[in-house]
Enzyme design. Structure first.
Site, mmCIF file in Angstrom:
data_model
loop_
_atom_site.group_PDB
_atom_site.id
_atom_site.type_symbol
_atom_site.label_atom_id
_atom_site.label_comp_id
_atom_site.label_asym_id
_atom_site.label_seq_id
_atom_site.Cartn_x
_atom_site.Cartn_y
_atom_site.Cartn_z
ATOM 1 N N CYS A 32 21.496 13.051 11.819
ATOM 2 C CA CYS A 32 22.308 13.859 10.886
ATOM 3 C C CYS A 32 22.215 15.306 10.935
ATOM 4 O O CYS A 32 22.929 16.103 10.504
ATOM 5 C CB CYS A 32 21.780 13.229 9.532
ATOM 6 S SG CYS A 32 20.039 13.712 9.177
ATOM 7 N N HIS A 306 17.267 14.172 4.910
ATOM 8 C CA HIS A 306 18.707 13.864 5.570
ATOM 9 C C HIS A 306 19.530 15.154 5.419
ATOM 10 O O HIS A 306 19.252 16.037 4.639
ATOM 11 C CB HIS A 306 19.224 12.748 4.797
ATOM 12 C CG HIS A 306 20.618 12.333 5.033
ATOM 13 N ND1 HIS A 306 20.827 11.952 6.191
ATOM 14 C CD2 HIS A 306 21.807 12.182 4.414
ATOM 15 C CE1 HIS A 306 22.160 11.482 6.509
ATOM 16 N NE2 HIS A 306 22.783 11.648 5.297
#
Length: 364
Positions: A32, A306
């Site tokens: 990510c 994330h």
């Protein structure tokens, strides 16, 4: 994904920009950090256009040795030439190349998006410079791919200015004034991004003011003045001598805490405006910038979490979370400023900001 794709197309309707593509990127375990930066760079239109031009002007792809630049150009070309307007692409080849090139990104640990951006831009510059040297162009010629070739001034080779430099590079000047003889020593340094210390309930403007604030060098930190030929008390400050076309601001949200013996994430609320005026420049002329991308860190700590990105494209704001792409309202951008209280359920904080200079190229 077809349903999501069509949902985004329905949301945009007849406002869907002609020729534009909005594609999510598949996550390969922990990528990510890479996907969020790639989306920000893809929607940095001048960079994308020059990369695609480089790709189009490239030799027969069969001849070219694969490197990070060719993999990135191929990925951007793949996205821009899709028949569908929305969907998902797997940047497998690019990610494999990143891992091959740098062992830091090989494992499945949480990685830092800012470190990745720095690595990527510097790697692209290295490749372009090597290509230019290999081509050995006469100083009078220009290569489309790499900007001007190395010109000689008084027998000294000038550094090559690639199109990566033209987009992202700015110049800082470090001014030191000796408090005894008042002589000012100025040293220039280039930058691809500005890393700013942050404070609770602050703004980008105040962070930039702190970045350029005057610091007194005394006691053990005295400055060696060449004119006085001795260590002297001095005043030092950093100013922006040449603002870049694309201003990348990195908020230093991860701070090493001595008492904890580890890094801690600062969830501070730092307001970043949609339109920014840079006033701490040498010329004191305000440079106006418009926000077009934000890489957001989601999570409470530096070693897990994330990354997602917010992107402005043709006056629409979009939210990219790996494979998922959706439209968001402009007002939603402010939910990523950070938290006014230390313990908050909101852990989605703006981490890297991308601004485009308005003076030369208005974003459509």
């Amino acid at each position: 994904m077809g349903a999501t794709g069509s949902k985004l197309e329905k949301a945009l309707g007849d406002q869907f920009p002609e020729g534009e593509r909005y594609f999510g990127l598949e996550n390969f375990g922990n990528t990510c950090y890479c996907n969020s930066v790639l989306q920000a760079l893809y929607f940095c239109v001048p960079f994308r256009e020059q990369l695609l031009e480089y790709y189009a002007n490239g030799k027969n792809p069969g001849d070219a040795e694969e490197n990070l630049l060719t993999c990135l150009a191929e990925l951007f070309s793949q996205i821009s030439s899709q028949k569908k307007k929305t969907g998902v692409i797997a940047p497998k080849r690019f990610v494999q190349r990143v891992r091959k090139q740098n062992e830091l990104f090989r494992g499945y640990m949480h990685q830092d998006a800012h470190e990745f951006l720095n690595f990527l831009l510097n790697e692209l510059v290295d490749i372009l410079e090597k290509e230019s040297q290999a081509a050995k162009c006469p100083p009078s010629q220009e290569r489309i791919a790499n900007g001007p070739s190395n010109a000689t001034a008084n027998g000294v080779k000038e550094p090559l200015v690639t199109w990566v430099h033209k987009n992202f590079q700015g110049i800082l000047t470090n001014e030191t004034r000796c408090l005894r003889c008042e002589t000012v020593t100025a040293r220039d340094e280039t930058f691809f991004d500005l890393s700013l210390d942050i404070e609770q309930n602050s703004s980008i403007t105040s962070c930039l003011k702190n970045f350029s604030s005057t610091e007194t060098l005394n006691a053990e930190d005295k400055f060696f003045c060449d004119k006085c030929c001795s260590l002297q008390e001095a005043q030092k400050r950093m100013k922006i001598k040449k603002p870049p076309q694309i201003l990348v601001i990195h908020l230093k949200r991860f701070k090493y805490m001595e008492q904890l013996g580890r890094y801690k994430k600062l969830s501070y609320r730092v307001v970043f405006p949609l339109e920014l005026k840079l006033s701490n420049t040498v010329e004191n002329a305000d440079s106006e910038y418009s926000l077009f991308a934000v890489v957001v860190h989601v999570g409470s700590g530096p070693n897990h979490g994330h990354y997602v990105s917010l992107v402005k494209s043709h006056n629409h704001w979009l939210f990219f979370d790996d494979e998922n792409v959706e439209m968001i309202d402009e007002s939603a951008v402010q939910t990523f400023f950070g938290s006014a209280q230390e313990y908050s359920s909101n852990t989605d904080h703006g981490y890297i900001l991308f601004y485009e200079c308005l003076s030369t190229n208005n974003r459509s």
